[in-house]
Design an enzyme around this catalytic site. Structure first.
Site, mmCIF file in Angstrom:
data_model
loop_
_atom_site.group_PDB
_atom_site.id
_atom_site.type_symbol
_atom_site.label_atom_id
_atom_site.label_comp_id
_atom_site.label_asym_id
_atom_site.label_seq_id
_atom_site.Cartn_x
_atom_site.Cartn_y
_atom_site.Cartn_z
ATOM 1 N N VAL A 32 82.714 78.650 104.509
ATOM 2 C CA VAL A 32 84.144 78.962 104.574
ATOM 3 C C VAL A 32 84.870 77.726 105.097
ATOM 4 O O VAL A 32 84.619 77.281 106.213
ATOM 5 C CB VAL A 32 84.409 80.174 105.503
ATOM 6 N N LYS A 71 77.476 80.127 99.072
ATOM 7 C CA LYS A 71 78.218 81.323 99.475
ATOM 8 C C LYS A 71 77.584 82.631 98.998
ATOM 9 O O LYS A 71 77.818 83.682 99.588
ATOM 10 C CB LYS A 71 79.654 81.214 98.945
ATOM 11 N N GLY A 121 84.758 69.301 99.298
ATOM 12 C CA GLY A 121 84.486 67.859 99.215
ATOM 13 C C GLY A 121 83.082 67.548 99.698
ATOM 14 O O GLY A 121 82.464 68.326 100.419
ATOM 15 N N LYS A 171 84.326 84.060 100.062
ATOM 16 C CA LYS A 171 84.596 83.691 101.460
ATOM 17 C C LYS A 171 85.156 84.891 102.225
ATOM 18 O O LYS A 171 84.865 85.070 103.427
ATOM 19 C CB LYS A 171 85.558 82.501 101.485
ATOM 20 N N ASP A 185 85.837 82.616 94.117
ATOM 21 C CA ASP A 185 85.364 81.809 95.250
ATOM 22 C C ASP A 185 86.017 82.296 96.552
ATOM 23 O O ASP A 185 85.341 82.444 97.582
ATOM 24 C CB ASP A 185 85.681 80.324 94.995
ATOM 25 N N GLU A 209 84.235 74.575 91.615
ATOM 26 C CA GLU A 209 82.895 75.114 91.388
ATOM 27 C C GLU A 209 82.415 74.635 90.018
ATOM 28 O O GLU A 209 83.218 74.204 89.176
ATOM 29 C CB GLU A 209 82.929 76.643 91.408
ATOM 30 N N THR A 250 72.058 74.999 96.881
ATOM 31 C CA THR A 250 72.191 75.256 95.445
ATOM 32 C C THR A 250 73.552 75.908 95.201
ATOM 33 O O THR A 250 74.240 76.329 96.132
ATOM 34 C CB THR A 250 71.064 76.160 94.910
HETATM 35 N N1 HSE Z 1 85.328 75.270 94.934
HETATM 36 C C1 HSE Z 1 85.555 75.459 96.333
HETATM 37 C C2 HSE Z 1 87.001 75.143 96.654
HETATM 38 C C3 HSE Z 1 84.617 74.570 97.094
HETATM 39 O O1 HSE Z 1 87.694 74.604 95.792
HETATM 40 O O2 HSE Z 1 87.462 75.446 97.741
HETATM 41 C C4 HSE Z 1 84.460 74.938 98.525
HETATM 42 O O3 HSE Z 1 83.909 76.215 98.691
#
Ligand code: HSE
Length: 347
Positions: free
Chosen positions: A155, A128, A328, A227, A223, A212, A99
């Site tokens: 990550v 995450k 991706g 990570k 984001d 996202e 999700t």
């Molecule tokens: N939205 C994230 C990115 C996806 O662009 O890296 C991978 O976590």
């Protein structure tokens, strides 16, 4: 032949990516790993949870998802409107939790993960939120129920970062980490360096499935913060709160600043970093996410597009850099696939 009865909760870009790989790599799993995976349940927020004892047909599921039709149109399924209730009623060997990331309270992913572990299921996740906000709690719950919890694709998608640092570099002392951990912003900054406009490129990154659901999470650096929190927990054993990460996104970066960096033989990159620092005799962990103009001789300056990269500074190996795709559909699915295969000794 080892058997896995798998549940996928979250059937967007990532969940579908895993399902597609399970279908295309069925023979590889059987021949190389002596493993048969039966997808018994799938859920998404719009259509709820479906279950079929004998297994679901993956091409049918992918067709329904692509056509935005209810998953309940799959023949012969039992249905629960609430995925948590469906999971509790049906179980399985492994939950793939896919999700969307929620950095406020990690829901609904964290509830799915707790429910799965409590009923003895191993968990693999690309989400995450739970790993960033509750790593300690969930590792303790996994230990208590003697199940595995793996999260390679949280990550740098399927590029092996977490397994590299935790398993490949086991025993090394990592004292600093620096990385480009967000594909969307790197895609935007790279395109801006070729003279393109921010808004056009963001739309492109969204259409490729990199961004996202709310791209603010990418462009404002949240984001990358998630990570960074995951790495703080997994590599340094430290639970940081999101607000403890010094954060600045890329929304204020202008074309002129990008051009000026190029004129100075530099590239602006959104850099996430963690390093141990001495603070009045005690050691603290400093965490940052911010745009930095890197000189071209820095390996990270030349990582472009949706590619990500991470450099670990260690005692025994000096610097180790891993470069690879960070977002991706199949790239993230690959991380879940490798997590799934790594569970074989625990089945
Ligand atoms: N939205 C994230 C990115 C996806 O662009 O890296 C991978 O976590």
């Amino acid at each position: 032949m080892k058997q896995i009865r798998l549940s996928i909760i979250g059937f967007g870009v990532v969940g579908q990516g895993l399902a597609e790989l399970l279908a295309t790599k069925k023979d590889v799993l059987q021949h190389d790993f002596d493993l048969e995976v039966t997808l018994v349940s799938v859920a998404n927020a719009r259509h709820g949870f479906i279950y079929r004892e004998q297994g679901l047909n993956i091409p049918t599921l992918l067709y329904l998802a692509a056509e935005r039709q209810p998953l309940t149109k799959h023949p012969g399924v039992k249905h629960w409107a609430n995925p948590l209730e469906g999971l509790r009623a049906t179980g399985g060997d492994v939950l793939a939790e896919a999700t969307g990331t929620n950095l406020h309270d990690a829901e609904p992913g964290i509830s799915h993960i707790r429910a799965a572990m409590t009923q003895g299921m191993h968990v693999i996740t690309a989400n995450k939120g739970p790993a960033a906000l509750a790593a300690q709690e969930l590792f303790a719950l996994a230990r208590q129920h003697q199940v595995q919890w793996r999260m390679e694709s949280t990550v740098m998608a399927g590029t092996p970062v977490i397994s590299t640092v935790r398993e490949g570099m086991a025993g090394a002392n990592v004292h600093a980490i620096r990385g480009i951990l967000n594909g969307t912003t790197n895609y935007i900054l790279s395109a801006m360096a070729s003279g393109r406009d921010y808004a056009d490129v963001l739309a492109e990154a969204q259409s490729q499935g990199y961004a996202e659901a709310d791209p603010t999470a990418d462009v404002e650096g949240y984001d990358a913060v998630a990570k960074t929190l995951i790495l703080a927990a997994l590599v340094f054993g430290q639970t940081l709160k999101p607000e403890q990460v010094i954060r600045r996104g890329i929304t204020t970066i202008t074309k002129e600043q990008v051009q000026q960096a190029i004129d100075e033989e530099k590239r602006i990159k959104l850099i996430a970093s963690l390093q141990t620092v001495s603070d009045n005799g005690a050691t603290a962990l400093e965490a940052r996410v911010e745009p930095v103009a890197l000189p071209l001789h820095d390996a990270l300056a030349r990582v472009d597009g949706v590619m990500n990269a991470i450099t670990f500074q260690t005692d025994t190996l000096s610097e180790v850099t891993v470069i690879g795709p960070g977002a991706g559909r199949l790239q993230t699915g690959q991380g879940l696939l490798s997590d799934l295969i790594s569970l074989i000794p625990f089945l």
